[in-house]
Design a protein around this motif. Structure first.
Motif, mmCIF file in Angstrom:
data_model
loop_
_atom_site.group_PDB
_atom_site.id
_atom_site.type_symbol
_atom_site.label_atom_id
_atom_site.label_comp_id
_atom_site.label_asym_id
_atom_site.label_seq_id
_atom_site.Cartn_x
_atom_site.Cartn_y
_atom_site.Cartn_z
ATOM 1 N N SER B 105 91.076 93.492 46.121
ATOM 2 C CA SER B 105 89.721 93.183 45.698
ATOM 3 C C SER B 105 88.789 93.642 46.813
ATOM 4 N N ILE B 106 87.757 94.374 46.437
ATOM 5 C CA ILE B 106 86.824 94.883 47.453
ATOM 6 C C ILE B 106 85.402 94.772 46.930
ATOM 7 N N SER B 107 84.475 94.528 47.814
ATOM 8 C CA SER B 107 83.071 94.420 47.424
ATOM 9 C C SER B 107 82.478 95.817 47.237
ATOM 10 N N ARG B 108 81.868 96.021 46.062
ATOM 11 C CA ARG B 108 81.240 97.322 45.805
ATOM 12 C C ARG B 108 80.185 97.616 46.862
ATOM 13 N N GLY B 109 79.356 96.594 47.145
ATOM 14 C CA GLY B 109 78.285 96.784 48.119
ATOM 15 C C GLY B 109 78.828 97.048 49.514
ATOM 16 N N GLY B 110 79.866 96.314 49.908
ATOM 17 C CA GLY B 110 80.447 96.477 51.236
ATOM 18 C C GLY B 110 81.020 97.865 51.432
ATOM 19 N N LEU B 111 81.712 98.342 50.408
ATOM 20 C CA LEU B 111 82.321 99.669 50.484
ATOM 21 C C LEU B 111 81.250 100.757 50.540
ATOM 22 N N LEU B 196 80.174 86.056 36.251
ATOM 23 C CA LEU B 196 79.936 84.662 36.608
ATOM 24 C C LEU B 196 80.598 84.451 37.973
ATOM 25 N N SER B 197 80.795 83.203 38.397
ATOM 26 C CA SER B 197 81.458 83.022 39.694
ATOM 27 C C SER B 197 82.130 81.663 39.857
ATOM 28 N N PHE B 198 83.099 81.615 40.753
ATOM 29 C CA PHE B 198 83.600 80.361 41.327
ATOM 30 C C PHE B 198 83.026 80.297 42.741
ATOM 31 N N PRO B 199 82.267 79.265 43.082
ATOM 32 C CA PRO B 199 81.841 79.150 44.482
ATOM 33 C C PRO B 199 83.027 78.753 45.372
ATOM 34 N N ALA B 200 82.838 78.870 46.692
ATOM 35 C CA ALA B 200 83.856 78.368 47.616
ATOM 36 C C ALA B 200 83.943 76.844 47.486
ATOM 37 N N THR B 201 85.049 76.286 47.894
ATOM 38 C CA THR B 201 85.179 74.821 47.853
ATOM 39 C C THR B 201 84.330 74.210 48.970
ATOM 40 N N LYS B 202 84.255 72.873 48.968
ATOM 41 C CA LYS B 202 83.416 72.194 49.975
ATOM 42 C C LYS B 202 83.887 72.471 51.395
ATOM 43 N N ASP B 203 85.212 72.603 51.562
ATOM 44 C CA ASP B 203 85.725 72.914 52.904
ATOM 45 C C ASP B 203 85.829 74.427 53.130
ATOM 46 N N ASN B 204 85.004 75.141 52.395
ATOM 47 C CA ASN B 204 84.900 76.592 52.555
ATOM 48 C C ASN B 204 86.218 77.357 52.427
ATOM 49 N N SER B 205 86.960 77.009 51.401
ATOM 50 C CA SER B 205 88.116 77.869 51.109
ATOM 51 C C SER B 205 88.043 78.321 49.651
ATOM 52 N N TYR B 206 88.993 79.178 49.265
ATOM 53 C CA TYR B 206 89.002 79.706 47.904
ATOM 54 C C TYR B 206 89.348 78.610 46.888
ATOM 55 N N LEU B 226 88.283 87.778 40.453
ATOM 56 C CA LEU B 226 88.734 88.479 41.661
ATOM 57 C C LEU B 226 88.079 87.834 42.877
ATOM 58 N N PRO B 227 88.850 87.692 43.971
ATOM 59 C CA PRO B 227 88.317 87.035 45.162
ATOM 60 C C PRO B 227 87.355 87.927 45.952
ATOM 61 N N ASN B 228 86.397 87.269 46.630
ATOM 62 C CA ASN B 228 85.494 87.959 47.559
ATOM 63 C C ASN B 228 85.752 87.465 48.979
ATOM 64 N N LEU B 229 85.333 88.239 49.979
ATOM 65 C CA LEU B 229 85.566 87.856 51.377
ATOM 66 C C LEU B 229 84.887 86.542 51.744
ATOM 67 N N ASP B 230 83.787 86.188 51.071
ATOM 68 C CA ASP B 230 83.065 84.947 51.403
ATOM 69 C C ASP B 230 83.666 83.725 50.710
ATOM 70 N N LYS B 231 84.908 83.847 50.252
ATOM 71 C CA LYS B 231 85.656 82.731 49.629
ATOM 72 C C LYS B 231 85.222 82.405 48.200
#
Lengths: 460, 460
Positions: B105-111, B196-206, B226-231
């Motif tokens: 999984s890679i970010s379009r913007g990052g790449l 749409l999205s899943f935000p990171a959990t409260k303890d900042n993990s996936y 698909l996962p993103n680097l920001d969890k």
């Protein structure tokens, strides 16, 4: 009985004229608009598509409007392909093992004139010539035309039919006004075509056997000829635009054209005194396939070439368009003359048949131009003719399914026909069809193998 | 060494940026023009296509420009599809039996930002943002743009590359200026998509396993994540526009959206606190395939999505575009930097691969959304993973051929992969793969049957 809906049909070619006639018979008030002059009064052939192959699906359309007998007078039966080799030897490859199955050479202009003459007997049809459609406003169900003087004329209707051919303005308006949900494709072959002719002989008879469609298959390119009622033949050259020793881009001098014909089609050349003149006067036209979906938007429907233009190699373009009219008529009646519902249903149900005949026509190009090349194919064809002759009720080749079995759809014909071809080729290749078996046993083998192939395709 | 030709590249997305970087490394003087603002300074994602699947063909492109290591830092490996049923049970279906084969999984913007950062180190590249291409004059090899103030700017070059995406203005100019010999198709699925999205959990993990591509296959429709680097996860809903109980046209209220997710994707819904907001704020986008031919006219060439936009279901869109750049670079060098010859050759040789990946991507849509439905398919997949695990040098599934075997072309992968699928399904259906046979024997059976199928296809 007069019906209340007012219908605008754009394009009075074969499809639009048949549709207008049928709708007129149903009692609708109709404007039928054609951009060209009345073909009964002006010669507008311009060297393209002078004659066509008319077969059983086309006949369904003529039966629908009661013109079965009149159209038969325009028909010249062709019982098979007459194959010409470079030495001028000929061999007839029959279209079917059943004697009553043949296709017909018919004049496009003659057929169109027949339909227009009938239409003019209906007071509820208004015929307009020389009105070129500029744009269709699908929201308002109206179309803007320009006449010979460049003046704009707007016609409004309850429903609009676009039967305006491969370059359809109605389709283009749909594409613009629907934006991204309109699927569309135009695909061109690397070959173009040019119409030429064999004149009648001095004693006014045909220069070649009028009971066949003549083919000079030459691998990459080919020449074909179909008879006309006036004892001439219309001859069509299918040639690549580029590549090979001779092509449309490099045949630029009369000597080169003659050299090419002398080398590839010497027996045809002997029948073409005007070859050089015709070659340079007549246009070279592209060979394209147009597909799109959906065929309807708001109160408009496209039909015939406007919805599904195909290459001419199955001789089914006009037949498919006439079958469109038959199918639409059935759906309209089944929907109790609710146009909106009929448009939706026709657009959905007819699409797979249009795709099937488009694919079949492309396949046939390769078969026709390389006709004599493949030994397995010749064996297959021989076996199929034997099946059709001996077991006329039990076997139909793909060609027969498409051309003569107007009771099944193009899509069914394609699925079954391809599986049969696959089965026979597989059995031949594996030497599983023993010659000492009876023909009945061989037929049974083919039928069983066809079933296996169809079942396997379900899996994939 | 500085080369004399001046190159205009229209479109600084992924394909255009990689191409510009490579051409800059080769010493050409380049104008790289992008209609949008610099994505490194402005958020222009607009809720679409936030992350992508990056795999071995994409990596070839990054290796070509020496960015192999830098791109790896942006990658999140995904080892398989995590299938979610309606009860929230999950099952991992691995992409390959070989442990070193996975997608990322890679970010379009990052790449894209990585490529633009590299490009800026070259003095021979002029980067222009906010310049929207209006039209390309192919005869004069120049293009007209409008800037933010609506002013027209014309850029001239020796050669023009159109890497301006599925709605390519360069392609449209080719279509207009070549007229009938330009084959073109745009085909839309009956489904659209919404991010749409899943935000990171409260303890900042996936919120879910980040080592997999998550799928909720529901027959006609599906959800993926698909996962993103920001969890966070980017979640994409693929849903029909009409038909069925729930579709994009009838999900018009927050309650209905929740009801639909509660019914079909309850475990995902639990991870989506902002579902209703995102659903109504983010656009619904169509899923289309664009094909055309040729890709070159005069001194211009189109590449990437401009030449072959595909649906996203094989995760190969960007990978195919990067491979375009690699292939073009090889051809250009082989042609001793003769652009005219390279354009012709690339347009011819690459077309069949673009068609192959377009077809594969369409096939995969049906496979993904009905993933768990077919028992034979599950058996096939299990067998293939066993082959790849036990005989890593002797077997690759269609998925592996397409995704991980960057040394063979898409077209080869399609031909071989489909024949293998056909062979295994045929053997399974006929109970010819005996479980008491060794895996080696079963592999041999599959290989032999594949050969038979490929030979038979030659016939047809």
């Amino acid at each position: 009985m007069q019906k209340k809906e007012h219908i605008l049909i754009i394009g009075a070619g074969l499809c639009g004229s048949l549709l207008a006639l049928r709708m007129a018979q149903q009692g609708y008030s109709i404007d039928l608009v054609e951009k060209r002059p009345d073909l009964r009064k002006a010669d507008i052939s311009a060297g393209r598509s002078i004659n066509l192959a008319f077969s059983d699906r086309g006949m369904k359309g003529m039966k629908l409007v009661g013109l079965e007998e009149k159209v038969t007078e325009l028909c010249i039966p062709m019982y098979g392909r007459m194959l010409h080799d470079r030495e001028g030897n000929t061999k007839l490859s029959k279209y079917s093992g059943r004697d009553h199955e043949y296709i017909n050479s018919i004049s496009r202009g003659g057929l169109n004139a027949l339909l227009l003459d009938e239409i003019e007997q209906f007071e509820n049809v208004q015929l307009h010539f020389n009105l070129s459609c500029k744009e269709v406003d699908l929201k308002e169900t109206k179309a803007v035309f320009t006449n010979e003087n460049g003046e704009e004329i707007t016609l409004k209707a309850d429903y609009i039919f676009g039967t305006d051919g491969a370059g359809s303005v109605v389709r283009k308006s749909m594409m613009q006004q629907r934006d991204f949900l309109f699927s569309f494709s135009q695909n061109f072959l690397t070959h173009g075509y040019k119409e030429l002719s064999f004149p009648a002989t001095k004693d006014n008879s045909y220069a070649a056997d009028a009971g066949a469609l003549h083919i000079w298959p030459r691998g990459e390119n080919m020449l074909i000829a179909l008879p006309n009622l006036d004892k001439t033949f219309t001859v069509t050259l299918f040639l690549a635009y580029e590549g090979g020793d001779y092509n449309f881009n490099n045949l630029t001098h009369p000597e080169m054209v003659k050299e090419y014909f002398q080398k590839e089609y010497p027996d045809a050349l002997a029948l073409m005194p005007d070859l050089a003149t015709e070659y340079f006067e007549n246009p070279t036209a592209p060979l394209g396939t147009v597909r799109c979906s959906p065929w309807t938007y708001r109160n408009a429907l496209i039909m015939g070439d406007a919805a599904h233009a195909i290459v001419p190699f199955y001789g089914q373009g006009m037949n498919a368009s006439f079958e469109d009219v038959v199918e639409f008529d059935q759906i309209l009646q089944a929907q109790d003359f609710d146009f909106t519902e009929a448009f939706q249903q026709f657009s959905k149900s007819r699409k797979k048949d249009a795709d099937a005949i488009a694919d079949l026509a492309l396949d046939n190009f390769h078969e026709m131009k390389s006709h004599t090349a493949n030994d397995l194919f010749l064996k297959k064809r021989k076996l199929e003719i034997a099946f059709e002759t001996e077991f006329p009720d039990e076997y139909s080749s793909k060609y027969s399914l498409v051309t003569f079995e107007e009771g099944i759809s193009y899509d069914e014909a394609l699925q079954k026909g391809r599986a049969q071809d696959h089965a026979i080729l597989r059995l031949l290749k594996n030497n599983q069809l023993k010659k000492d078996e009876t023909l009945a046993t061989q037929l049974q083998q083919v039928q069983e193998e066809t079933k296996v192939i169809l079942e396997e395709q379900e899996l994939l």
